[in-house]
Write a protein that holds these residues in place. Sequence first.
Motif, PDB file in Angstrom:
ATOM      1  N   LEU A  63      30.716 -17.935  32.839  1.00 25.84           N
ATOM      2  CA  LEU A  63      31.175 -17.979  31.396  1.00 25.84           C
ATOM      3  C   LEU A  63      30.838 -16.437  31.079  1.00 25.84           C
ATOM      4  O   LEU A  63      29.728 -15.914  31.306  1.00 25.84           O
ATOM      5  N   ILE A  64      32.023 -16.053  30.267  1.00 25.36           N
ATOM      6  CA  ILE A  64      32.195 -14.883  29.876  1.00 25.36           C
ATOM      7  C   ILE A  64      31.133 -14.756  28.603  1.00 25.36           C
ATOM      8  O   ILE A  64      31.421 -15.376  27.567  1.00 25.36           O
ATOM      9  N   PRO A  65      30.219 -13.866  28.531  1.00 24.87           N
ATOM     10  CA  PRO A  65      29.451 -13.518  27.500  1.00 24.87           C
ATOM     11  C   PRO A  65      30.098 -13.400  25.944  1.00 24.87           C
ATOM     12  O   PRO A  65      31.257 -12.623  26.096  1.00 24.87           O
ATOM     13  N   LYS A  66      29.930 -13.683  24.940  1.00 24.41           N
ATOM     14  CA  LYS A  66      30.552 -13.621  23.696  1.00 24.41           C
ATOM     15  C   LYS A  66      31.078 -12.274  23.477  1.00 24.41           C
ATOM     16  O   LYS A  66      32.127 -11.997  23.000  1.00 24.41           O
ATOM     17  N   GLN A  67      30.130 -11.075  23.605  1.00 24.01           N
ATOM     18  CA  GLN A  67      30.236  -9.797  23.251  1.00 24.01           C
ATOM     19  C   GLN A  67      31.426  -9.272  24.344  1.00 24.01           C
ATOM     20  O   GLN A  67      32.194  -8.311  23.739  1.00 24.01           O
ATOM     21  N   ASP A  68      31.345  -9.920  25.185  1.00 24.11           N
ATOM     22  CA  ASP A  68      32.492  -9.397  26.344  1.00 24.11           C
ATOM     23  C   ASP A  68      33.866  -9.992  26.116  1.00 24.11           C
ATOM     24  O   ASP A  68      34.966  -9.479  26.482  1.00 24.11           O
ATOM     25  N   GLN A  69      33.785 -10.926  25.565  1.00 27.56           N
ATOM     26  CA  GLN A  69      35.016 -11.769  25.017  1.00 27.56           C
ATOM     27  C   GLN A  69      35.615 -11.015  23.668  1.00 27.56           C
ATOM     28  O   GLN A  69      37.091 -10.989  23.975  1.00 27.56           O
ATOM     29  N   VAL A  70      35.113 -10.314  23.240  1.00 28.87           N
ATOM     30  CA  VAL A  70      35.653  -9.363  22.229  1.00 28.87           C
ATOM     31  C   VAL A  70      36.548  -8.190  22.721  1.00 28.87           C
ATOM     32  O   VAL A  70      37.445  -7.807  22.732  1.00 28.87           O
ATOM     33  N   ARG A  71      35.742  -7.724  24.014  1.00 33.71           N
ATOM     34  CA  ARG A  71      36.377  -6.350  24.478  1.00 33.71           C
ATOM     35  C   ARG A  71      37.485  -6.962  25.363  1.00 33.71           C
ATOM     36  O   ARG A  71      38.635  -6.349  25.483  1.00 33.71           O
ATOM     37  N   LEU A  72      37.491  -7.964  25.962  1.00 29.74           N
ATOM     38  CA  LEU A  72      38.629  -8.929  26.678  1.00 29.74           C
ATOM     39  C   LEU A  72      39.775  -9.256  25.945  1.00 29.74           C
ATOM     40  O   LEU A  72      40.993  -8.791  26.309  1.00 29.74           O
ATOM     41  N   GLN A  73      39.469  -9.582  24.447  1.00 29.01           N
ATOM     42  CA  GLN A  73      40.570  -9.559  23.547  1.00 29.01           C
ATOM     43  C   GLN A  73      41.305  -8.428  23.456  1.00 29.01           C
ATOM     44  O   GLN A  73      42.492  -8.374  23.345  1.00 29.01           O
ATOM     45  N   SER A  74      40.733  -7.230  23.130  1.00 26.46           N
ATOM     46  CA  SER A  74      41.341  -5.976  23.168  1.00 26.46           C
ATOM     47  C   SER A  74      42.116  -5.741  24.258  1.00 26.46           C
ATOM     48  O   SER A  74      42.829  -4.954  24.199  1.00 26.46           O
ATOM     49  N   VAL A 113      38.163 -14.892  34.023  1.00 24.33           N
ATOM     50  CA  VAL A 113      38.482 -13.778  33.211  1.00 24.33           C
ATOM     51  C   VAL A 113      40.072 -13.724  33.332  1.00 24.33           C
ATOM     52  O   VAL A 113      40.829 -13.507  32.178  1.00 24.33           O
ATOM     53  N   GLU A 114      40.520 -14.055  34.338  1.00 18.82           N
ATOM     54  CA  GLU A 114      42.050 -14.444  34.368  1.00 18.82           C
ATOM     55  C   GLU A 114      42.541 -15.545  33.224  1.00 18.82           C
ATOM     56  O   GLU A 114      43.410 -15.326  32.632  1.00 18.82           O
ATOM     57  N   ARG A 115      41.802 -16.668  33.371  1.00 23.65           N
ATOM     58  CA  ARG A 115      42.234 -17.668  32.413  1.00 23.65           C
ATOM     59  C   ARG A 115      42.173 -17.155  31.088  1.00 23.65           C
ATOM     60  O   ARG A 115      43.033 -17.494  30.306  1.00 23.65           O
ATOM     61  N   PHE A 116      41.337 -16.258  30.830  1.00 22.41           N
ATOM     62  CA  PHE A 116      41.031 -15.768  29.388  1.00 22.41           C
ATOM     63  C   PHE A 116      42.171 -15.070  29.120  1.00 22.41           C
ATOM     64  O   PHE A 116      42.763 -14.988  27.806  1.00 22.41           O
ATOM     65  N   LEU A 117      42.532 -14.179  29.963  1.00 21.75           N
ATOM     66  CA  LEU A 117      43.805 -13.360  29.630  1.00 21.75           C
ATOM     67  C   LEU A 117      45.180 -14.091  29.523  1.00 21.75           C
ATOM     68  O   LEU A 117      45.984 -13.877  28.638  1.00 21.75           O
ATOM     69  N   LEU A 118      45.312 -15.041  30.531  1.00 26.17           N
ATOM     70  CA  LEU A 118      46.653 -15.950  30.430  1.00 26.17           C
ATOM     71  C   LEU A 118      46.547 -16.423  29.059  1.00 26.17           C
ATOM     72  O   LEU A 118      47.632 -16.627  28.341  1.00 26.17           O
ATOM     73  N   ILE A 119      45.555 -16.932  28.464  1.00 24.40           N
ATOM     74  CA  ILE A 119      45.526 -18.002  27.210  1.00 24.40           C
ATOM     75  C   ILE A 119      45.889 -16.900  26.231  1.00 24.40           C
ATOM     76  O   ILE A 119      46.555 -17.219  25.236  1.00 24.40           O
ATOM     77  N   HIS A 120      45.686 -15.443  26.220  1.00 25.86           N
ATOM     78  CA  HIS A 120      45.704 -14.480  25.310  1.00 25.86           C
ATOM     79  C   HIS A 120      47.361 -13.773  25.704  1.00 25.86           C
ATOM     80  O   HIS A 120      47.279 -12.695  25.304  1.00 25.86           O
ATOM     81  N   SER A 121      48.001 -14.639  26.159  1.00 29.60           N
ATOM     82  CA  SER A 121      49.424 -13.965  26.561  1.00 29.60           C
ATOM     83  C   SER A 121      49.720 -12.862  27.248  1.00 29.60           C
ATOM     84  O   SER A 121      50.585 -11.973  27.238  1.00 29.60           O
ATOM     85  N   VAL A 122      48.777 -12.646  28.228  1.00 37.88           N
ATOM     86  CA  VAL A 122      49.045 -11.677  29.419  1.00 37.88           C
ATOM     87  C   VAL A 122      49.726 -12.263  30.433  1.00 37.88           C
ATOM     88  O   VAL A 122      49.637 -13.501  30.764  1.00 37.88           O
ATOM     89  N   GLU A 123      50.992 -11.661  30.797  1.00 38.03           N
ATOM     90  CA  GLU A 123      51.659 -12.001  32.155  1.00 38.03           C
ATOM     91  C   GLU A 123      51.136 -12.146  33.287  1.00 38.03           C
ATOM     92  O   GLU A 123      50.324 -11.246  33.708  1.00 38.03           O
TER      93      GLU A 123
END
Length: 159
Positions: A63-74, A113-123
């Motif tokens: 599970l991705i820690p919350k503070q890193d989810q913010v960076r992954l969103q960027s 991490v890949e799943r998080f990025l795909l959910i946020h519109s990364v190809e």
Amino acid sequence: MHLHKINKVLICILLTYTVQYLMLPFPDLSAEEGVIFENPYKKTEKQTDVTQFTIYFTKKSHLIPKQDQVRLQSVADFLYRNRNFEILISAHSVEGKTNKENVLISEKRSLEVERFLLIHSVEPNQIRRLFYGNSKSPNLTKEHEALNRRVEILLQPIG
């Protein structure tokens, strides 16, 4: 008379809260955003770079820690706007009982991490995943185990 008592109680509560707030033992001590204290074996530093950083995980967790989810969103926002860039996800683990278990844990971390990025519109063609288990872990001692529970992120131009 009843309203007068309520006003006195409210004033007393407000004064108590204000006095407690103003009488903190360390008035010049303040938290800094982006400082990481989870890992006692690594020098704490601000991690503001979104082109290359490390995500640290708790033991046997993917599970991705919350503070890193913010960076992954960027990162996801950047990749969405810059389709000529890709992300390289390198996952590591040393908390398993066998090499196979370590590879499985690191694979789950890279998939998360890949799943998080795909959910946020990364190809999908912008994502490259590698998972090493413990084959590339520089810290093999129990004291440095937290350093090995990581995913390294690198953004680079496609090509």
